[in-house]
Scaffold this active site. Structure first.
Site, PDB file in Angstrom:
ATOM      1  N   HIS A   1       0.815  -1.217   0.000  1.00  0.00           N
ATOM      2  CA  HIS A   1       0.000   0.000   0.000  1.00  0.00           C
ATOM      3  C   HIS A   1       0.848   1.265   0.000  1.00  0.00           C
ATOM      4  O   HIS A   1       2.058   1.239   0.295  1.00  0.00           O
ATOM      5  CB  HIS A   1      -0.928   0.008   1.220  1.00  0.00           C
ATOM      6  CG  HIS A   1      -0.170   0.004   2.526  1.00  0.00           C
ATOM      7  ND1 HIS A   1       0.403   1.133   3.061  1.00  0.00           N
ATOM      8  CD2 HIS A   1       0.107  -1.002   3.383  1.00  0.00           C
ATOM      9  CE1 HIS A   1       1.003   0.838   4.187  1.00  0.00           C
ATOM     10  NE2 HIS A   1       0.846  -0.460   4.417  1.00  0.00           N
TER      11      HIS A   1
ATOM     12  N   GLU B   1      -2.402  -6.937   7.475  1.00  0.00           N
ATOM     13  CA  GLU B   1      -1.094  -6.911   8.118  1.00  0.00           C
ATOM     14  C   GLU B   1      -1.084  -7.745   9.391  1.00  0.00           C
ATOM     15  O   GLU B   1      -2.130  -8.134   9.910  1.00  0.00           O
ATOM     16  CB  GLU B   1      -0.702  -5.450   8.416  1.00  0.00           C
ATOM     17  CG  GLU B   1       0.704  -5.231   8.969  1.00  0.00           C
ATOM     18  CD  GLU B   1       1.807  -5.750   8.042  1.00  0.00           C
ATOM     19  OE1 GLU B   1       1.926  -6.996   7.921  1.00  0.00           O
ATOM     20  OE2 GLU B   1       2.552  -4.924   7.477  1.00  0.00           O
TER      21      GLU B   1
END
Length: 229
Positions: free
Chosen positions: A10, A89
């Site tokens: 990202h 994550e």
């Protein structure tokens, strides 16, 4: 036809900029972070790549990254897009938000009984994070490993069943690094925001083709600069 997963880290966020551990906590992309993902989107478009499916984690920073990419590629509403908690994550538990330096170069090596992070595998780090967590939020290594592999494999199998092609995936630095560790034993890798890691799935097997490639962003930056001149 083989299936290629273009796995993007990202865009740069507030916590990335402040060098704080960002697991299940979520800070927004900075203005520069959004610009970097526009560069990537333009670079992917300039390569003439076609994508048949998109997948991101369920955290806001990956969803916004994917939104920018699909916009630049002209694919919003044109290809199936879903988000999946299995490729989010790591959870750093009670240490989410602490400074990277403290967590990765002090707390975790001390718990693992080693001198530096370079001596640790992803499995070692996951076990140390689980032990260090005082809030009971962190995952075990087995939970982390199994949910990541399940999320990626399900996407690859869907793509293969539909005839293969390219999928665009947006995930996170530690998560992508863990996948590389699981697939080819890569010990530890630092991936820049907006980098591309390409993994091929064919006949039930994964093959790592590119790791942390920034050339797509670089190509996009050149195009944007030319358009501004």
């Amino acid at each position: 036809m083989a299936t290629d997963l273009y796995i993007v880290r990202h865009g740069r966020t507030m916590f990335n900029t402040l060098h704080r551990a960002q697991g299940w906590s979520d800070t927004p992309l900075t203005e520069r972070g959004q610009e970097g993902i526009r560069e990537l989107g333009v670079g992917l478009r300039e390569r003439g790549l076609s994508f048949h499916r998109a997948l991101s984690s369920d955290l806001g920073r990956t969803i916004l990254t994917m939104d920018i990419l699909l916009s630049e590629l002209g694919l919003k509403g044109e290809i199936p897009y879903t988000y999946d908690a299995r490729i989010r994550e790591w959870s750093f538990g009670s240490n989410d938000g602490v400074y990277d330096q403290d967590l990765f170069f002090n707390i975790l090596p001390r718990i693992a009984g080693v001198d530096s992070m370079e001596e640790m595998t992803y499995e070692d780090m996951a076990k140390a994070i689980y032990e260090a967590d005082t809030a009971d939020w962190a995952e075990t290594w087995e939970q982390l490993r199994d949910r990541l592999l399940a999320g990626i494999k399900e996407l690859a199998e869907k793509m293969e069943a539909a005839g293969g092609g390219n999928a665009l995936v947006v995930s996170h630095g530690m998560t992508i690094g863990t996948l590389l560790y699981l697939l080819n034993g890569q010990r530890f890798v630092v991936l820049d925001n907006g980098s591309v890691t390409r993994i091929r799935y064919e006949d039930g097997q994964f093959q790592v083709l590119e790791v942390g490639d920034l050339s797509y962003r670089q190509d996009g930056r050149k195009v944007l600069d030319q358009n501004q001149s």
